[in-house]
Design an enzyme around this catalytic site. Structure first.
Site, mmCIF file in Angstrom:
data_model
loop_
_atom_site.group_PDB
_atom_site.id
_atom_site.type_symbol
_atom_site.label_atom_id
_atom_site.label_comp_id
_atom_site.label_asym_id
_atom_site.label_seq_id
_atom_site.Cartn_x
_atom_site.Cartn_y
_atom_site.Cartn_z
ATOM 1 N N GLU A 67 1.943 1.935 -3.506
ATOM 2 C CA GLU A 67 0.858 2.494 -4.331
ATOM 3 C C GLU A 67 0.839 4.015 -4.228
ATOM 4 O OE1 GLU A 67 -3.789 3.310 -4.028
ATOM 5 O OE2 GLU A 67 -3.208 1.338 -3.265
ATOM 6 N N HIS A 127 0.832 -1.200 0.000
ATOM 7 C CA HIS A 127 0.000 0.000 0.000
ATOM 8 C C HIS A 127 0.870 1.255 0.000
ATOM 9 C CE1 HIS A 127 -3.436 2.448 2.061
ATOM 10 N NE2 HIS A 127 -3.389 2.676 0.766
ATOM 11 N N GLU A 135 -6.119 7.971 5.620
ATOM 12 C CA GLU A 135 -6.958 7.082 4.803
ATOM 13 C C GLU A 135 -7.506 5.938 5.650
ATOM 14 O OE1 GLU A 135 -6.562 4.252 0.795
ATOM 15 O OE2 GLU A 135 -4.837 5.387 1.528
#
Length: 458
Positions: free
Chosen positions: A76, A73, A153
């Site tokens: 990304e 992640h 997030e």
């Protein structure tokens, strides 16, 4: 064409007509794979750089061996933050100035960086995406900034109780297997992640052998191959070079390796997450079917009837007849060696036990008595219509190419897919429901669980 298009790894070039489009595939000696689907009449293209590395491939720290939890992640995010030739702002404006739709996604078994652009901007977009994927600097200052972004997030997801229920359900059903870990990591792994460990994960796992480039729409295959190879060979990182001294790099051919089997638990579990809320978010389910399981077509029909739309049994029984929830549905998730099946509803605290019992009962009814001929026909219609509509989009077709290449090695066109669904018998549908209902059905509840009486529901 009523058979899937096979994608053997030892075939360097492949071309076929499929569903009105032209499929082409190149497997380079370096292991790089490039697939395209040219769609007549399209003036746009969707392009994806897919890396066959997902959250399940991360490793926990073991003794002196560094870990990589949360790295997928993190990457990304970080691959948008700069290369030697483009900083983060230049990457953003590279897409914005051409009106592109660009983003990335992390999954349990792959990561994708993609853009949807008009036909005239394919070359530019390939150059930017390739630069991001092959040349990211993973700048230390950007790393610390992005840590905060990722934590925000995760905090946003933690405020969505349906998301919390989904993540916890994976943990309960998959247990200690890597498929049970949250895709985005958790606040602990993100806070503890070190730039050097993420950089090591990037350099160890990202190279031509794990890279699949797919494009659908207004795209010329030969030109795309040229663009991708040129971009990789221009990288200052030698690991990306597909040729050295004019000779192909003869790496070991990429193979679809069997993963460690994700063993199923033998007992149902009940798990509660206490949160102040007006509703209880409930998930009930068990292990499902792997992506290549031959029962997946029967499962698709069963799931459509059980919880696939407003006419489904769960929606009708729980919402329409009893008014117990705004929404109720079922779904499945499939991976290379395992799958997951779940039923979901959000309901008032005092109605939670009733919703759990009704959900179990509707699954059991299909297991005991199957589905009606009318339900069977309606499910086939729903599957045919939704699949056809999805395939009107270049992004869907681009993703279909990648998932076939990284997964089963079989590419299903619309006709081949519908032929498999149409061949499913009523007995096979009932058998799938019987298999699921006989499995240990776990329950996850998120909300004011103490007042719900659900402690005895597992």
């Amino acid at each position: 064409m009523h058979d899937p298009l096979l994608l053997p790894l030892d075939q360097a070039e492949l071309s076929a007509e499929l569903g009105g489009g032209t499929i082409r595939r190149t497997v380079h000696p370096s292991g790089l794979r490039i697939l395209t689907e040219r769609m007549p009449g399209s003036r746009s293209a969707s392009i994806g750089f897919w890396v066959g590395v997902g959250s399940r491939d991360e490793q926990a720290e073991r003794g002196d061996a560094p870990g990589s939890l949360g790295s997928t992640h993190f990457l990304e995010h970080l691959l948008f933050k700069g290369t030697p030739s483009r900083d983060a702002y230049e990457i953003a404006t590279s897409f914005d100035r051409i009106g592109a739709e660009s983003n990335a996604l992390t999954a349990k078994e792959f990561t994708c960086y993609y853009a949807k652009v008009r036909d005239a901007d394919v070359e530019h977009s390939v150059q930017v995406l390739a630069d991001m994927v092959t040349n990211s600097t993973l700048d230390a200052s950007e790393f610390d900034l992005e840590r905060g972004v990722i934590l925000e997030e995760l905090a946003m997801a933690a405020d969505d109780l349906a998301d919390v229920a989904n993540e916890r359900f994976f943990e309960v059903v998959m247990g200690d297997h890597p498929l049970g870990r949250p895709i985005g990591g958790n606040p602990g792994t993100i806070r503890e992640a070190r730039r050097d460990d993420v950089d090591r994960h990037y350099r160890d796992r990202y190279d031509p052998t794990t890279l699949v480039v797919t494009a659908a729409g207004a795209v010329d295959h030969d030109r795309l191959v040229e663009l991708v190879l040129a971009a990789l060979n221009a990288s200052p990182e030698e690991r990306w070079h597909t040729e050295r001294s004019g000779a192909p790099v003869r790496r070991a051919q990429v193979v679809r390796e069997d993963q460690d089997p994700a063993a199923a638990g033998s007992e149902p579990e009940f798990d509660a997450v206490s949160r102040p809320s007006e509703q209880i978010n409930i998930m009930i389910g068990t292990r499902g079917f792997a992506a290549t399981d031959p029962r997946r077509f029967a499962y698709g029909i069963m799931n459509s009837v059980l919880g696939g739309g407003m006419s489904s049994r769960l929606f009708q029984e729980i919402r329409e007849k009893r008014g117990l929830a705004y929404t109720a549905y079922s779904f499945g998730a499939s991976y290379s060696d395992a799958g997951l099946f779940a039923m979901y509803a959000g309901t008032a605290t005092e109605k939670a036990e009733e919703v759990v019992e009704l959900s179990r009962l509707e699954l059991q009814k299909i297991a005991d008595s199957g589905i009606t001929e009318e339900e069977h026909a309606d499910a086939l219609g729903q599957i045919a219509g939704s699949t056809a509509l999805a395939l009107e989009d270049t992004e869907t077709r681009m993703g279909r190419l990648a998932r076939a290449e990284l997964g089963s090695g079989e590419l299903y066109g619309l006709d081949a897919s519908l032929a498999r669904f149409n061949a499913v018998t009523a007995g096979e549908i009932q058998a799938v429901a019987a298999h699921l209902s006989a499995s240990p059905l776990s329950v996850v509840a998120v909300g004011d669980v103490a007042r719900s009486g659900l402690g005895k529901a597992g």
